[in-house]
Design a protein around this motif. Structure first.
Motif, PDB file in Angstrom:
ATOM      1  N   UNK A  18       0.854  -1.197   0.000  1.00  0.00           N
ATOM      2  CA  UNK A  18       0.000   0.000   0.000  1.00  0.00           C
ATOM      3  C   UNK A  18       0.881   1.235   0.000  1.00  0.00           C
ATOM      4  N   UNK A  19       0.292   2.370  -0.397  1.00  0.00           N
ATOM      5  CA  UNK A  19       0.957   3.665  -0.301  1.00  0.00           C
ATOM      6  C   UNK A  19      -0.106   4.764  -0.311  1.00  0.00           C
ATOM      7  N   UNK A  20       0.195   5.876   0.347  1.00  0.00           N
ATOM      8  CA  UNK A  20      -0.670   7.052   0.275  1.00  0.00           C
ATOM      9  C   UNK A  20      -0.361   7.732  -1.047  1.00  0.00           C
ATOM     10  N   UNK A  21      -1.165   7.418  -2.038  1.00  0.00           N
ATOM     11  CA  UNK A  21      -0.871   7.889  -3.391  1.00  0.00           C
ATOM     12  C   UNK A  21      -1.295   9.342  -3.622  1.00  0.00           C
ATOM     13  N   UNK A  22      -2.219   9.821  -2.820  1.00  0.00           N
ATOM     14  CA  UNK A  22      -2.637  11.221  -2.923  1.00  0.00           C
ATOM     15  C   UNK A  22      -2.665  11.796  -1.523  1.00  0.00           C
ATOM     16  N   UNK A  23      -1.890  12.845  -1.226  1.00  0.00           N
ATOM     17  CA  UNK A  23      -1.819  13.354   0.151  1.00  0.00           C
ATOM     18  C   UNK A  23      -3.162  13.908   0.619  1.00  0.00           C
ATOM     19  N   UNK A  62       4.751   0.383   0.679  1.00  0.00           N
ATOM     20  CA  UNK A  62       5.049  -0.346   1.916  1.00  0.00           C
ATOM     21  C   UNK A  62       4.395  -1.717   1.854  1.00  0.00           C
ATOM     22  N   UNK A  63       5.155  -2.752   2.156  1.00  0.00           N
ATOM     23  CA  UNK A  63       4.616  -4.119   2.156  1.00  0.00           C
ATOM     24  C   UNK A  63       3.646  -4.306   3.320  1.00  0.00           C
ATOM     25  N   UNK A  96      -5.980   9.641  -1.117  1.00  0.00           N
ATOM     26  CA  UNK A  96      -6.246   8.290  -1.646  1.00  0.00           C
ATOM     27  C   UNK A  96      -5.133   7.351  -1.232  1.00  0.00           C
ATOM     28  N   UNK A  97      -5.527   6.070  -1.029  1.00  0.00           N
ATOM     29  CA  UNK A  97      -4.575   4.995  -0.772  1.00  0.00           C
ATOM     30  C   UNK A  97      -4.634   4.023  -1.952  1.00  0.00           C
ATOM     31  N   UNK A  98      -3.479   3.605  -2.420  1.00  0.00           N
ATOM     32  CA  UNK A  98      -3.397   2.636  -3.525  1.00  0.00           C
ATOM     33  C   UNK A  98      -2.848   1.320  -3.002  1.00  0.00           C
ATOM     34  N   UNK A  99      -3.596   0.224  -3.295  1.00  0.00           N
ATOM     35  CA  UNK A  99      -3.170  -1.135  -2.935  1.00  0.00           C
ATOM     36  C   UNK A  99      -2.704  -1.842  -4.205  1.00  0.00           C
ATOM     37  N   UNK A 110      -2.111  -6.308  -9.936  1.00  0.00           N
ATOM     38  CA  UNK A 110      -3.437  -5.706  -9.875  1.00  0.00           C
ATOM     39  C   UNK A 110      -3.396  -4.544  -8.875  1.00  0.00           C
ATOM     40  N   UNK A 111      -3.959  -3.419  -9.299  1.00  0.00           N
ATOM     41  CA  UNK A 111      -3.914  -2.205  -8.479  1.00  0.00           C
ATOM     42  C   UNK A 111      -5.321  -1.681  -8.251  1.00  0.00           C
ATOM     43  N   UNK A 112      -5.601  -1.280  -7.041  1.00  0.00           N
ATOM     44  CA  UNK A 112      -6.865  -0.627  -6.713  1.00  0.00           C
ATOM     45  C   UNK A 112      -6.581   0.593  -5.844  1.00  0.00           C
ATOM     46  N   UNK A 113      -7.265   1.707  -6.174  1.00  0.00           N
ATOM     47  CA  UNK A 113      -7.111   2.962  -5.411  1.00  0.00           C
ATOM     48  C   UNK A 113      -8.402   3.265  -4.670  1.00  0.00           C
TER      49      UNK A 113
END
Length: 405
Positions: A18-23, A62-63, A96-99, A110-113
């Motif tokens: 995961x990551x915080x893709x949009x602050x 981040x894993x 937004x968070x991206x997995x 596979x990516x989901x936001x």
């Protein structure tokens, strides 16, 4: 919390990140640090969870979870919470968070936001500064005298943009045990603000703005001020109690509802019954008639009497002449040669309104009104020596006393 189900087809080891893709940014452009968001992973017993327990969210990949070698299907629950050391600015924060789910060999990505929204409610409160007084208590004050300062300190905690203000007003009168009020003009307040505001000065008679912040000020401001009390000379004795209301008002458009803090105030006014006697010129109290010529009028000497009284009871002032004026050879002057007359009493009654001889012994000079009001008056003393008076220095003494009548 977010529930994530994972299945690998064909079977094989996989990894979830995961990551915080949009602050997270609010409507005014204020950003919330990613580190303020904590996450905790529940489940994942078939594989390896990277972090057990709460860990900060990151804006880099981040894993979260790695499956076992066979890629067994798994369901995780990720719980998100907020932990901040300082109060963030009010508003609605969006980000937004991206997995990302991918095979261990980097294949089958596979990516989901997921949108994220965080609402920070407006806060605007007053708090007593830690370890400092939460009340104002003036002890043992004398009427007519100014007290020493009584300081108090507050914190203004707000996450709203300014301007906001703190107003100061009495929440009802200060009254003693008999219900007698202390004039609000007797209590002065002087404010000194450490940041984001101005100084203020006033009394409890009217509301005073202690703090008026700059338009952009938010966060914590220190507000310190002090009180002084000067009870009027006629103020009755007693313990006066009341409450000062401090009101914090934020910008109404931001939902800054007023917040009030009540500060108890106690003023102890001592019982007083005292009298000062001095010459009308303010000099040492002596009645000296020098170089008198027998048969001719002597000079007039004036004494001023100032009485402080707040007992609410009538009192009286007595004059007592130790003996007739006498010289070293025992010659005495008769009573009628030493005379006095009083004037200037405002509230009570002078028993010397007309020219009166000063007799030896105790004599009532003045009687107060029924409420025992403070007062001042003058007494003029004259001495006229008869023509046949032997030369010499004649002496006596006057004793003045004040007592409850």
């Amino acid at each position: 919390e977010v529930t994530i189900g994972m299945t690998a087809t064909p079977s094989g080891s996989y990894q979830l990140t995961q990551m915080l893709s949009s602050p997270l940014v609010n409507e005014r452009g204020a950003a919330l640090e990613a580190m303020a968001i904590q996450h905790e992973v529940i489940g994942g017993a078939s594989g390896t969870v990277r972090f057990r327990g709460a860990a900060p969210l990151s804006s880099v990949t981040t894993e979260l979870f790695t499956s076992n070698a066979s890629g067994q299907s798994e369901t995780l629950t990720v719980i998100y919470s907020v932990s901040v050391s300082t109060l963030p600015q009010a508003g609605t924060y969006r980000g937004a968070i991206t997995y990302t789910l991918q095979g261990a060999d980097g294949s089958s990505v596979e990516t989901k936001t997921m949108p994220m929204r965080l609402i920070v409610q407006p806060v605007a409160v007053l708090e007593f500064a830690p370890g400092l007084l939460d009340r104002v208590w003036f002890r043992a004050l004398e009427p007519g005298k100014v007290s020493g300062p009584q300081p108090i300190s507050l914190k203004v905690v707000s996450n709203l943009p300014g301007p906001f203000q703190v107003t100061h007003a009495v929440d009802g009168p200060l009254v003693n045990e008999q219900g007698i009020p202390l004039p609000l003009s007797a209590v002065r307040v002087s404010a000194v603000v450490e940041d984001g505001a101005r100084q203020a000065d006033g009394t409890l008679e009217s509301a005073t703005t202690l703090l008026l912040s700059d338009p952009e000020v938010a966060g914590t401001s220190q507000l310190g001020w002090s009180y002084h009390v000067e009870p009027p000379e006629r103020q009755p004795a007693g313990v006066y109690q009341g409450t000062v209301r401090l009101t914090l008002v934020g910008p109404a458009a931001e939902g800054g509802a007023p917040h009030a803090l009540l500060v108890p105030m106690i003023v102890e006014v001592l019982p007083v019954l005292s009298m000062t006697v001095q010459s009308a010129e303010g000099e040492e109290v002596t009645l000296t008639f020098a170089s008198l010529t027998p048969g001719e009028p002597g000079p007039t000497h004036t004494l001023r009497f100032d009485i402080l009284a707040n007992l609410g009871k009538p009192y009286a002032v007595f004059q007592e002449m130790a003996h007739r004026l006498v010289d070293k050879d025992g010659h005495q002057l008769s009573d009628e040669v030493f005379r006095c007359v009083g004037s200037g009493a405002e509230y009570g009654t002078l028993h010397l309104a007309h020219d009166t001889e000063v007799p030896a012994g105790k004599y009532l000079l003045y009687q107060s009104d029924a409420s025992g009001s403070p007062d001042s008056f003058l007494i003029d003393y004259t001495l006229q020596i008869p023509p046949d008076t032997p030369a010499g220095t004649y002496q006596s003494s006057l004793l003045f006393t004040i007592t409850i009548f």
